[in-house]
Design an enzyme around this catalytic site. Sequence first.
Site, PDB file in Angstrom:
ATOM      1  N   LYS A   1       0.817  -1.210   0.000  1.00 55.13           N
ATOM      2  CA  LYS A   1       0.000   0.000   0.000  1.00 55.13           C
ATOM      3  C   LYS A   1       0.858   1.272   0.000  1.00 55.13           C
ATOM      4  O   LYS A   1       0.438   2.309  -0.487  1.00 55.13           O
ATOM      5  CB  LYS A   1      -0.933   0.029   1.211  1.00 55.13           C
TER       6      LYS A   1
HETATM    7  C1  LIG Z   1      -4.484  -4.759   0.544  1.00 57.81           C
HETATM    8  C2  LIG Z   1      -3.700  -5.999   0.476  1.00 57.81           C
HETATM    9  C3  LIG Z   1      -3.957  -6.988  -0.490  1.00 57.81           C
HETATM   10  C4  LIG Z   1      -5.118  -6.892  -1.444  1.00 57.81           C
HETATM   11  O1  LIG Z   1      -5.057  -5.753  -2.244  1.00 57.81           O
HETATM   12  P1  LIG Z   1      -6.298  -5.315  -3.165  1.00 57.81           P
HETATM   13  O2  LIG Z   1      -6.194  -3.852  -3.329  1.00 57.81           O
HETATM   14  O3  LIG Z   1      -7.489  -5.747  -2.456  1.00 57.81           O
HETATM   15  O4  LIG Z   1      -6.106  -6.005  -4.440  1.00 57.81           O
HETATM   16  C5  LIG Z   1      -3.126  -8.088  -0.536  1.00 57.81           C
HETATM   17  N1  LIG Z   1      -2.101  -8.227   0.321  1.00 57.81           N
HETATM   18  C6  LIG Z   1      -1.820  -7.310   1.264  1.00 57.81           C
HETATM   19  C7  LIG Z   1      -0.683  -7.549   2.182  1.00 57.81           C
HETATM   20  C8  LIG Z   1      -2.599  -6.159   1.357  1.00 57.81           C
HETATM   21  O5  LIG Z   1      -2.314  -5.247   2.297  1.00 57.81           O
END
Ligand SMILES: *Cc1c(COP(=O)(O)O)cnc(C)c1O
Length: 464
Positions: free
Chosen positions: A112
């Site tokens: 993120k």
């Molecule tokens: C948010 C997240 C995901 C999923 O991401 P999407 O935006 O839902 O595709 C997968 N792995 C981790 C560690 C995350 O923080």
Amino acid sequence: MEYISTRGNVGKLGFIDAFMMGLGDDGGLLVPREIPVVSAEKMEEWQHLSYQELVLAIFSLYTNGEIPQQDLKDLVYASYGTFRDPHITPVRKLKDDLYLLELFHGPTFAFKDIALQFMGQLYTYVATKQGKKIHILGATSGDTGASAIEGVKGKEGIKICILHPHGKVSKVQELQMTTVQDDNVLNLSVDGNFDDCQRMIKELFADLDFKATHHLAAINSINFVRIMAQTVYYFYAYFQVVKETGAKQVNFSVPTGNFGDIFAGYLAKRMGLPVGKLILATNENNILERFIQEGVYMPGEFVATYSPSMDIQVASNFERYLYYVLGEDAAEIRKRMEQFKSEGKIVIDGEALAKVQTEFGAYSVQGKECLETITRYESSNGYLLDPHSACGVAAADGFTGNQEITISLATAHPAKFNEAIALCGIEQPFPEEISALFEKPQRQTRVDGTLPSVVKELVAFYTG
Ligand SMILES: *Cc1c(COP(=O)(O)O)cnc(C)c1O
């Protein structure tokens, strides 16, 4: 580049306005009116760029020159200056046909950070340039909250409120969010699951009076800028792997819950990146797998798993993909979303379903297989996967559709999810930044899972 809504009732917007609008005012999601296509010459040039240079090249296709080039450059270099790896998103070889794209070298150890470090910079830039108050409101399954808070804590003109599901995030995720002491940060720990949090956020964004009165801004992947920022590492990883292997085309395996990360991969493909299959990796919350196998999009029973960041049933970004797969027909999307509201499902078949199945593979990884994958790669490759990345790798291994090289996305550092790692009987060293969190006091407010309770806290915080 202009931005429009998947539901067709938002006028053409510029880049900054689309960024600030977040969710479309008509309840739809914003998308570029036309997806920019990268020429073969450009692709040739881009191979030689650093991560930051590639970010600039890609963003320039979307920003319409609304941000002066030097300012954009400053924002980009500040955003990625916080990463611990010089390549920002390095690629590691696991096997001849399997590479891992490490996306967790940012300040909060999950992917993120790649989009949210930039969005934090951009919100701060807009707040300063336009003298605007910005009140960020977001829901998190754990990682978005930590990352968004990290990006804007202590910033003038900005307040941030994050809803997370009480007791359903990992200990480290909780600590990363709640040990921040800045007064412009509010953590609401909500009785419910992520879908409840996301639904309330969407309702508040859809209330245009409330949104305007309280200067709401979005950091969830309902915001197109997040998707845009995430396209970059698909290109960057492709260039790295192609240099090493001479491959012409690669697959990507993507652990996903909200369809955000994998939608960024879809967008990269539409921009011209030679992607074979996009392999959608989920856990037991496998609504998206069922959509790809059967064409039925219907939320099921919520399950708490070892990969909590993917414990999602209602995938916000699904609407963006639906828009493209149904031929960019906004009226049809309005109809389908109405249907979803009244009947609780969306069904596609025929040509549209065939298209979905040529573009995507899907594989849901059960808890046992997730832990086995972590254990196996630790003992045979000496590589410790976090449970989300393990879902991606297990899906890549389980998907035998073609012989191409697959790049699997490693979305978090294992130290963020020690709960699962410990169950594998593995003891891992914690990075210092994470160990230090356990010593800090926490600040959070517990609320019941009803909209009025959330609104009460929000209003007190935003107007206080
Ligand atoms: C948010 C997240 C995901 C999923 O991401 P999407 O935006 O839902 O595709 C997968 N792995 C981790 C560690 C995350 O923080």
